[in-house]
Design a protein around this motif. Structure first.
Motif, PDB file in Angstrom:
ATOM      1  N   UNK A  56       5.669 -15.675   6.369  1.00 20.33           N
ATOM      2  CA  UNK A  56       6.504 -14.446   7.026  1.00 20.33           C
ATOM      3  C   UNK A  56       5.741 -13.229   6.502  1.00 20.33           C
ATOM      4  N   UNK A  57       5.401 -12.477   7.591  1.00 18.59           N
ATOM      5  CA  UNK A  57       4.893 -11.043   7.290  1.00 18.59           C
ATOM      6  C   UNK A  57       5.649  -9.941   8.089  1.00 18.59           C
ATOM      7  N   UNK A  58       5.660  -8.899   7.440  1.00 15.04           N
ATOM      8  CA  UNK A  58       5.973  -7.453   8.175  1.00 15.04           C
ATOM      9  C   UNK A  58       4.888  -6.580   8.671  1.00 15.04           C
ATOM     10  N   UNK A  59       4.594  -6.450  10.114  1.00 15.16           N
ATOM     11  CA  UNK A  59       3.347  -6.071  10.185  1.00 15.16           C
ATOM     12  C   UNK A  59       3.494  -4.548  10.783  1.00 15.16           C
ATOM     13  N   UNK A  60       2.788  -3.863  10.019  1.00 12.39           N
ATOM     14  CA  UNK A  60       2.997  -2.225  10.187  1.00 12.39           C
ATOM     15  C   UNK A  60       1.680  -1.705  10.495  1.00 12.39           C
ATOM     16  N   UNK A  61       1.686  -0.554  11.385  1.00  7.90           N
ATOM     17  CA  UNK A  61       0.268   0.056  11.455  1.00  7.90           C
ATOM     18  C   UNK A  61      -0.090   0.897  10.107  1.00  7.90           C
ATOM     19  N   UNK A  62       1.025   1.385   9.063  1.00  6.28           N
ATOM     20  CA  UNK A  62       0.783   2.373   8.272  1.00  6.28           C
ATOM     21  C   UNK A  62       0.424   3.501   8.656  1.00  6.28           C
ATOM     22  N   UNK A  63       0.054   4.573   7.511  1.00  8.11           N
ATOM     23  CA  UNK A  63       0.044   5.949   8.024  1.00  8.11           C
ATOM     24  C   UNK A  63      -1.407   6.366   7.865  1.00  8.11           C
ATOM     25  N   UNK A  64      -2.431   5.715   7.418  1.00  7.45           N
ATOM     26  CA  UNK A  64      -3.717   6.146   7.365  1.00  7.45           C
ATOM     27  C   UNK A  64      -3.658   7.236   6.289  1.00  7.45           C
ATOM     28  N   UNK A  65      -5.184   7.634   6.226  1.00  4.92           N
ATOM     29  CA  UNK A  65      -5.590   8.650   5.230  1.00  4.92           C
ATOM     30  C   UNK A  65      -4.633   9.813   4.906  1.00  4.92           C
ATOM     31  N   UNK A  66      -4.148  10.411   5.912  1.00  4.08           N
ATOM     32  CA  UNK A  66      -3.404  11.688   6.047  1.00  4.08           C
ATOM     33  C   UNK A  66      -1.931  11.346   5.527  1.00  4.08           C
ATOM     34  N   UNK A  67      -1.718  10.202   5.126  1.00  2.00           N
ATOM     35  CA  UNK A  67      -0.318   9.750   4.839  1.00  2.00           C
ATOM     36  C   UNK A  67       0.728  10.118   5.745  1.00  2.00           C
ATOM     37  N   UNK A  68       2.098   9.722   5.197  1.00  2.00           N
ATOM     38  CA  UNK A  68       3.358  10.069   6.084  1.00  2.00           C
ATOM     39  C   UNK A  68       3.335  11.455   6.526  1.00  2.00           C
ATOM     40  N   UNK A  69       3.628  11.488   7.988  1.00  2.00           N
ATOM     41  CA  UNK A  69       3.591  13.025   8.347  1.00  2.00           C
ATOM     42  C   UNK A  69       2.076  13.720   8.610  1.00  2.00           C
ATOM     43  N   UNK A  70       1.122  12.768   8.245  1.00  2.00           N
ATOM     44  CA  UNK A  70      -0.345  13.319   8.645  1.00  2.00           C
ATOM     45  C   UNK A  70      -0.642  12.861   9.842  1.00  2.00           C
ATOM     46  N   UNK A  85      -3.628   0.347   9.116  1.00  2.00           N
ATOM     47  CA  UNK A  85      -4.336   1.776   9.237  1.00  2.00           C
ATOM     48  C   UNK A  85      -5.577   1.737   8.050  1.00  2.00           C
ATOM     49  N   UNK A  86      -6.740   2.410   8.350  1.00  2.00           N
ATOM     50  CA  UNK A  86      -7.784   2.545   7.381  1.00  2.00           C
ATOM     51  C   UNK A  86      -8.575   1.153   6.879  1.00  2.00           C
ATOM     52  N   UNK A  87      -8.309   0.216   7.860  1.00  2.00           N
ATOM     53  CA  UNK A  87      -9.048  -1.180   7.591  1.00  2.00           C
ATOM     54  C   UNK A  87      -9.832  -1.513   8.771  1.00  2.00           C
ATOM     55  N   UNK A  96       0.695  -1.271  -0.030  1.00  2.00           N
ATOM     56  CA  UNK A  96       0.179  -0.246  -0.092  1.00  2.00           C
ATOM     57  C   UNK A  96       0.935   1.311   0.113  1.00  2.00           C
ATOM     58  N   UNK A  97       2.157   1.354   0.138  1.00  2.00           N
ATOM     59  CA  UNK A  97       2.953   2.447   0.398  1.00  2.00           C
ATOM     60  C   UNK A  97       3.427   2.724  -0.824  1.00  2.00           C
ATOM     61  N   UNK A  98       3.663   4.091  -1.113  1.00  2.00           N
ATOM     62  CA  UNK A  98       4.407   4.450  -2.375  1.00  2.00           C
ATOM     63  C   UNK A  98       3.290   4.588  -3.553  1.00  2.00           C
ATOM     64  N   UNK A  99       2.196   4.647  -3.380  1.00  2.00           N
ATOM     65  CA  UNK A  99       1.273   4.877  -4.530  1.00  2.00           C
ATOM     66  C   UNK A  99       0.862   3.236  -5.167  1.00  2.00           C
ATOM     67  N   UNK A 100       1.381   2.062  -4.321  1.00  2.00           N
ATOM     68  CA  UNK A 100       1.114   0.872  -4.955  1.00  2.00           C
ATOM     69  C   UNK A 100      -0.186   0.234  -4.376  1.00  2.00           C
ATOM     70  N   UNK A 101      -0.846  -0.423  -5.229  1.00  2.00           N
ATOM     71  CA  UNK A 101      -2.165  -1.033  -4.721  1.00  2.00           C
ATOM     72  C   UNK A 101      -1.942  -2.210  -3.911  1.00  2.00           C
ATOM     73  N   UNK A 102      -2.976  -2.729  -2.923  1.00  2.00           N
ATOM     74  CA  UNK A 102      -2.702  -3.723  -2.365  1.00  2.00           C
ATOM     75  C   UNK A 102      -2.809  -5.059  -3.317  1.00  2.00           C
ATOM     76  N   UNK A 103      -3.732  -4.958  -4.344  1.00  2.00           N
ATOM     77  CA  UNK A 103      -3.721  -5.927  -5.318  1.00  2.00           C
ATOM     78  C   UNK A 103      -2.391  -6.516  -5.919  1.00  2.00           C
TER      79      UNK A 103
END
Ligand code: FAD
Length: 289
Positions: free
Chosen positions: A96-110, A75-77, A44-51
């Motif tokens: 194996x997973x890398x488990x992150x919160x993410x940055x939500x709708x505000x994006x990084x720094x929001x 975040x956001x789900x 989901x980061x950097x404009x890439x879609x989950x799919x």
């Protein structure tokens, strides 16, 4: 310490479109030949879609070139949505997973607002993933503290929560001063954290892009790094070489301090990652037979 004791892993991001998939798979093949513990694919980061994350990971896993770790951000789900993704991962053979919160709708720094029905923080996600299946779980951590943390103790308390919830290792945000990592490692140990912390090494050779991400995530860019890139002017080959030298120098210093694992943010530049690994003595095809 013998060079072969080093354990490495690499991060790739999914292609922006279907046409880019071949390039990412080629990059993964180059990286797989270096014998990583795993290759992780961002979510989901950097404009890439989950799919696209799912597609590329499936393609990599099918090729069985190297173990793949899927990132997941909560975040956001809603919790059910995230749990369904985790169950899909497990049934598709992802261990194996890398488990992150993410940055939500505000994006990084929001400003971050937890989803009302979701996992609020990464520690909650780790506990949820542990309840679903026996994943190997990596989490993120921040030697210069996460931008939303109230200080180092807050950062370490959060890291401890993630380990207590069942994480196997933490991978750091990138940094440029080896001492920043070493001080963090010592502070974590002093606060009772005895789980592995792997330094994340950035291979972004575009200095403008690098400065932007560093500003958003609060990573200090020292003068020597700025000067090395400025000396390259617009020349790509020189910037690549500077990136390789900076990363090699960080890893060499950390290796001298007993660090035995490295995670590379490759920015999909497998040639840069291969060059740094070569400098560290990791040459040739190290894939398990
Ligand atoms: P958390 O561990 O949840 O921490 C976030 C902040 O919340 C911290 O300041 C923490 O102190 C605070 N906090 C935690 N618990 C509580 C609580 N109970 N109450 C109040 N505050 C609390 N992002 C993506 O979208 N996709 C990716 O693929 C991705 N890959 C990454 C890989 C690595 C190795 C790293 C280091 C980061 C990655 N990120 C990715 C970025 C990450 O999503 C952001 O840094 C995000 O802001 C924080 O994620 P986290 O999992 O560290 O969050």
């Amino acid at each position: 310490m013998s060079m072969s004791q080093l354990a490495i892993s690499f991060e790739l991001f999914p292609p922006k479109n279907v046409d880019g998939a071949g390039k990412v798979i080629d990059a993964a093949k180059t990286l797989a030949a270096l014998g990583p513990e795993f290759i992780s694919v961002t979510y989901g980061a950097g404009g890439s879609s989950r799919e696209r994350t799912l597609d590329i990971v499936s393609a990599l896993a099918e090729g069985a070139e190297a173990p793949v770790a899927r990132h997941i951000a909560c975040a956001d789900a809603a919790r059910e949505e995230v749990d369904a993704v985790l169950r899909n991962y497990w049934s598709a053979g992802v261990r194996r997973i890398v488990a992150l919160r993410g940055d939500g709708a505000g994006g990084m720094g929001g400003v971050y607002h937890p989803h009302p029905g979701g996992y609020a923080y990464a520690s909650d996600l780790v506990a949820g993933a542990r309840a679903i299946a026996d994943f190997d779980i990596s989490v993120g951590c921040y030697p210069e503290t996460h931008p939303e943390a109230r200080g180092l103790q807050d950062e370490l308390d959060n890291l401890k929560r993630k380990f207590d919830a069942g994480a196997n290792r933490a991978i750091t945000q990138f940094f440029f001063e080896p001492d920043i990592f070493l001080r963090y490692r010592d502070a974590a140990a002093a606060s009772g954290i005895d789980m592995p912390i792997t330094p994340g090494i950035m291979l972004q050779s575009n200095f403008d892009g690098l400065s932007r991400i560093a500003r958003l995530c609060g990573a200090f860019v020292p003068f020597n790094v700025r000067r090395a890139f400025e000396a390259c002017g617009g020349e790509k080959a020189a910037r690549d070489q500077a990136t390789i030298e900076i990363a090699t120098s960080i890893c060499s210093r950390l290796k001298d301090e007993g660090v035995e694992t490295f995670h590379f943010y490759t920015m999909n530049r497998s040639s840069l990652a291969a060059a740094v690994c070569g400098n560290l003595g990791l040459n040739g095809d190290r894939r398990a037979a």
